[in-house]
Scaffold this motif. Sequence first.
Motif, PDB file in Angstrom:
ATOM      1  N   GLY A 241       0.807  -1.236   0.000  1.00 15.40           N
ATOM      2  CA  GLY A 241       0.000   0.000   0.000  1.00 15.40           C
ATOM      3  C   GLY A 241       0.828   1.268   0.000  1.00 15.40           C
ATOM      4  N   CYS A 242       2.104   1.124  -0.325  1.00 13.05           N
ATOM      5  CA  CYS A 242       2.986   2.304  -0.280  1.00 13.05           C
ATOM      6  C   CYS A 242       2.660   3.286  -1.408  1.00 13.05           C
ATOM      7  N   CYS A 243       3.255   4.447  -1.330  1.00 13.73           N
ATOM      8  CA  CYS A 243       2.998   5.440  -2.376  1.00 13.73           C
ATOM      9  C   CYS A 243       4.280   6.125  -2.816  1.00 13.73           C
ATOM     10  N   VAL A 244       4.287   6.512  -4.079  1.00 11.64           N
ATOM     11  CA  VAL A 244       5.443   7.233  -4.644  1.00 11.64           C
ATOM     12  C   VAL A 244       4.983   8.650  -4.945  1.00 11.64           C
ATOM     13  N   LEU A 245       5.722   9.616  -4.470  1.00 11.51           N
ATOM     14  CA  LEU A 245       5.351  11.004  -4.715  1.00 11.51           C
ATOM     15  C   LEU A 245       6.378  11.607  -5.680  1.00 11.51           C
ATOM     16  N   VAL A 246       5.904  11.970  -6.849  1.00 13.98           N
ATOM     17  CA  VAL A 246       6.814  12.488  -7.878  1.00 13.98           C
ATOM     18  C   VAL A 246       6.675  14.006  -7.960  1.00 13.98           C
ATOM     19  N   SER A 247       7.769  14.694  -7.789  1.00 13.02           N
ATOM     20  CA  SER A 247       7.742  16.155  -7.948  1.00 13.02           C
ATOM     21  C   SER A 247       8.664  16.530  -9.104  1.00 13.02           C
ATOM     22  N   GLU A 248       8.060  16.975 -10.185  1.00 14.57           N
ATOM     23  CA  GLU A 248       8.805  17.307 -11.404  1.00 14.57           C
ATOM     24  C   GLU A 248       8.122  18.468 -12.114  1.00 14.57           C
ATOM     25  N   ILE A 249       8.779  19.050 -13.065  1.00 10.23           N
ATOM     26  CA  ILE A 249       8.066  19.932 -14.000  1.00 10.23           C
ATOM     27  C   ILE A 249       7.387  18.989 -14.988  1.00 10.23           C
ATOM     28  N   PHE A 250       6.058  18.947 -14.979  1.00 10.33           N
ATOM     29  CA  PHE A 250       5.358  18.069 -15.928  1.00 10.33           C
ATOM     30  C   PHE A 250       5.138  18.837 -17.228  1.00 10.33           C
ATOM     31  N   LEU A 251       5.624  18.275 -18.311  1.00 11.33           N
ATOM     32  CA  LEU A 251       5.382  18.928 -19.604  1.00 11.33           C
ATOM     33  C   LEU A 251       3.904  18.809 -19.963  1.00 11.33           C
ATOM     34  N   ASP A 252       3.416  19.800 -20.717  1.00 13.33           N
ATOM     35  CA  ASP A 252       2.056  19.681 -21.252  1.00 13.33           C
ATOM     36  C   ASP A 252       2.033  18.443 -22.140  1.00 13.33           C
ATOM     37  N   GLU A 253       0.846  17.855 -22.266  1.00 13.06           N
ATOM     38  CA  GLU A 253       0.769  16.607 -23.034  1.00 13.06           C
ATOM     39  C   GLU A 253       1.214  16.799 -24.491  1.00 13.06           C
ATOM     40  N   ASP A 254       0.997  17.991 -25.038  1.00 16.36           N
ATOM     41  CA  ASP A 254       1.426  18.217 -26.428  1.00 16.36           C
ATOM     42  C   ASP A 254       2.879  18.706 -26.505  1.00 16.36           C
ATOM     43  N   ARG A 255       3.552  18.713 -25.380  1.00 14.96           N
ATOM     44  CA  ARG A 255       4.963  19.137 -25.270  1.00 14.96           C
ATOM     45  C   ARG A 255       5.179  20.565 -25.799  1.00 14.96           C
ATOM     46  N   LYS A 256       4.177  21.422 -25.593  1.00 17.90           N
ATOM     47  CA  LYS A 256       4.369  22.812 -26.030  1.00 17.90           C
ATOM     48  C   LYS A 256       4.790  23.702 -24.872  1.00 17.90           C
ATOM     49  N   GLY A 257       4.893  23.183 -23.713  1.00 18.77           N
ATOM     50  CA  GLY A 257       5.288  23.969 -22.545  1.00 18.77           C
ATOM     51  C   GLY A 257       5.307  23.079 -21.333  1.00 18.77           C
ATOM     52  N   PRO A 258       5.547  23.583 -20.141  1.00 24.05           N
ATOM     53  CA  PRO A 258       5.974  24.962 -19.909  1.00 24.05           C
ATOM     54  C   PRO A 258       7.424  25.164 -20.352  1.00 24.05           C
ATOM     55  N   SER A 259       7.723  26.398 -20.732  1.00 27.20           N
ATOM     56  CA  SER A 259       9.051  26.620 -21.312  1.00 27.20           C
ATOM     57  C   SER A 259      10.161  26.367 -20.298  1.00 27.20           C
ATOM     58  N   ARG A 260       9.864  26.535 -19.004  1.00 26.63           N
ATOM     59  CA  ARG A 260      10.907  26.287 -18.001  1.00 26.63           C
ATOM     60  C   ARG A 260      11.438  24.846 -18.141  1.00 26.63           C
ATOM     61  N   GLY A 261      10.519  23.899 -18.340  1.00 24.20           N
ATOM     62  CA  GLY A 261      10.927  22.506 -18.491  1.00 24.20           C
ATOM     63  C   GLY A 261      11.655  22.285 -19.802  1.00 24.20           C
ATOM     64  N   LEU A 262      11.154  22.879 -20.869  1.00 24.37           N
ATOM     65  CA  LEU A 262      11.759  22.645 -22.177  1.00 24.37           C
ATOM     66  C   LEU A 262      13.124  23.322 -22.289  1.00 24.37           C
ATOM     67  N   LEU A 263      13.301  24.440 -21.611  1.00 24.14           N
ATOM     68  CA  LEU A 263      14.612  25.100 -21.624  1.00 24.14           C
ATOM     69  C   LEU A 263      15.619  24.267 -20.826  1.00 24.14           C
ATOM     70  N   GLN A 264      15.150  23.722 -19.712  1.00 26.11           N
ATOM     71  CA  GLN A 264      16.048  22.910 -18.890  1.00 26.11           C
ATOM     72  C   GLN A 264      16.531  21.686 -19.673  1.00 26.11           C
ATOM     73  N   ALA A 265      15.645  21.147 -20.512  1.00 24.65           N
ATOM     74  CA  ALA A 265      15.991  19.940 -21.274  1.00 24.65           C
ATOM     75  C   ALA A 265      17.198  20.168 -22.184  1.00 24.65           C
ATOM     76  N   LEU A 266      17.413  21.421 -22.583  1.00 21.49           N
ATOM     77  CA  LEU A 266      18.489  21.708 -23.540  1.00 21.49           C
ATOM     78  C   LEU A 266      19.889  21.391 -23.002  1.00 21.49           C
ATOM     79  N   SER A 267      20.032  21.376 -21.681  1.00 19.32           N
ATOM     80  CA  SER A 267      21.376  21.088 -21.153  1.00 19.32           C
ATOM     81  C   SER A 267      21.413  19.726 -20.449  1.00 19.32           C
ATOM     82  N   MET A 268      20.425  18.893 -20.735  1.00 19.79           N
ATOM     83  CA  MET A 268      20.390  17.597 -20.053  1.00 19.79           C
ATOM     84  C   MET A 268      21.366  16.606 -20.667  1.00 19.79           C
TER      85      MET A 268
END
Length: 580
Positions: free
Chosen positions: A519-546
């Motif tokens: 019955g345990c739980c996993v709590l995920v804290s991330e910048i979730f991209l929009d389903e169409d991957r059009k934003g948020p730009s904070r997440g997409l900008l961060q991806a550029l240096s991954m």
Amino acid sequence: MVLMNPVISKLTGKLVVLASASPRRLEILTNVGLRFEVVPSWFKETLDKRLFKTPHEYAVETAKQKALEVAKRMPFKHLKTPDIVIGADTVVVMDGLILEKPVDKQDAYRMLSRLSGKEHSVFTGVAIILCHEKEVIDFYEETKVKFADLSDDLLWEYINSGEPMDKAGGYGIQALGGMLVEYVHGDFLNVVGFPLNQFCKKLGLIFSPPGSLTHNSDEPQGTSDPAAPDLTSRGTMQMQNVRENETEDGKEKLSKMIELMDGFKASKVLFTASKLHVFDVLRSSKTGELQAEDVAQEIKASMKGTERLLEACVSLGLLQRTGKEYANTAMSRHFLLSDGPLSLQGYIQHCNELVWPLFTHLETAVREGTNQHEKAFGKSSDNLFQDAYYSRHEVKLRFMKAMHSIAKVSGRDVATAFDLSKYKTACDLGGCTGAMAYEFAKAHPGLSVTMFDLPEVIEMSGHFRPHDADDRVSFVAGDFFKDELPKADVYILARILHDWSDEKVHILLSKIAKACNPGCCVLVSEIFLDEDRKGPSRGLLQALSMTEGRQRSASEYSLLLKSHGFTTAQNQTLAPTTRH
Ligand SMILES: C[S@@+](CC[C@H](N)C(=O)[O-])C[C@H]1O[C@@H](n2cnc3c(N)ncnc32)[C@H](O)[C@@H]1O
């Protein structure tokens, strides 16, 4: 009797609004038969004149802002949208100096004696807002006026008449002030406050497009139209340009472009002021304020450079200035003091020293599809943490400070996003300094939290231990891909999964699934991209240096978690998933 101008008649039936309280403008427009409402603008004439290359640009911008304020206000306050809003601003200019309305008699005397015996210019800027078309058409008119040599007696008599006080330059040419004037070159009404002739020409261009003007079916052929002389092809072209560039939409796009082009400069100003401890220095002064030269001395920098930096900070809202004294703003006191509880200094330094150099190689990163650690720091980073962040002590400390500062500002929100009251134990995987673990302990009195991270991190976590550290938080060293994970009811994955490929995420999730209590739980804290991957730009900008990681949407995270038996309990920005 009113001579009905054919252009003015085109406005019949339209809601025209004059955004000015000037009785002189009202009279000029009424006299030509224009029907309009007067809605004085609330826009304060406080534009910084130094920002304008010429006085007429200042007058035009003020006129535009006056009219726009009314155009925006009317649909809400008056519950009607005008067709046209007219704004105007008149300034008197002597030797490049803009003279506005005098503030008192002495001021009026100073202005008028400056004008005495000399020629000056009167500029009126006019803005015509076409509200439905969302277009702004603006123009200005200049008229030269020469004053006679005026004796002090005459000046004071005029001033004591009270006439100068509400008039640009301190005189009104249409009344007593007419006695002061030797000659006028140009449109007289422009000096009164409204360049009627040019206004009618502009209306002609707006309401009688070129094709219809050469043959205007409303008018008998051969009737001269006051707009016609201006309709050379050049005039038409200019009009089109004005329309394209001056619409509100066009302006918004342009300012967005400028913001994007200048974004890096603003970031670097923030980074540099932080690195030079400008915010701490100002805070430490007795009054919380310092002049540029004192700051320069404290930060051991040049006076010229410091002054420029401080001024740029003021423009960005990072500092405020009263006279010559600079002080922190509420925002900088909140986030930019090194020892503030919500200080972002750690993250800012990380951005400056690590992210910035990576982004200077963005073009190569894009061409090659690789992380640019080697180019930026002379060392490849096959394992981001071991090779890049933890290879040198000071780099590790800086990275930990960065994580610490972000965890401090976001920790409480993450910890309180869900009701965890039924759980007894939590494990913060990759918890770094423990800042998040302490927030969870604080928010959930019944919860014990194990902070799990690499040994080289755990050995330094003592640096970040809060003075009121809760003993429900404990530290375990290990590698979450290789070592056994502590048993827990809640697994916290705060900004962990984006760093890894799907393959590695599967390894980690399968280890959690194996270790967890029923019955345990996993709590995920991330910048979730929009389903169409059009934003948020904070997440997409961060991806550029991954390196090997990638940004994902909520449903992508859900899919990964589902494949290990976790079901998404809630669909929020923070998604806890439980395993039964
Ligand atoms: C981006 S930081 C996130 C820190 C923290 N969770 C937060 O939200 O502030 C990633 C963390 O994962 C840790 N980490 C990376 N690889 C790890 C591994 N193999 N085992 C354990 N921890 C690891 C790092 O040391 C770092 O503290």
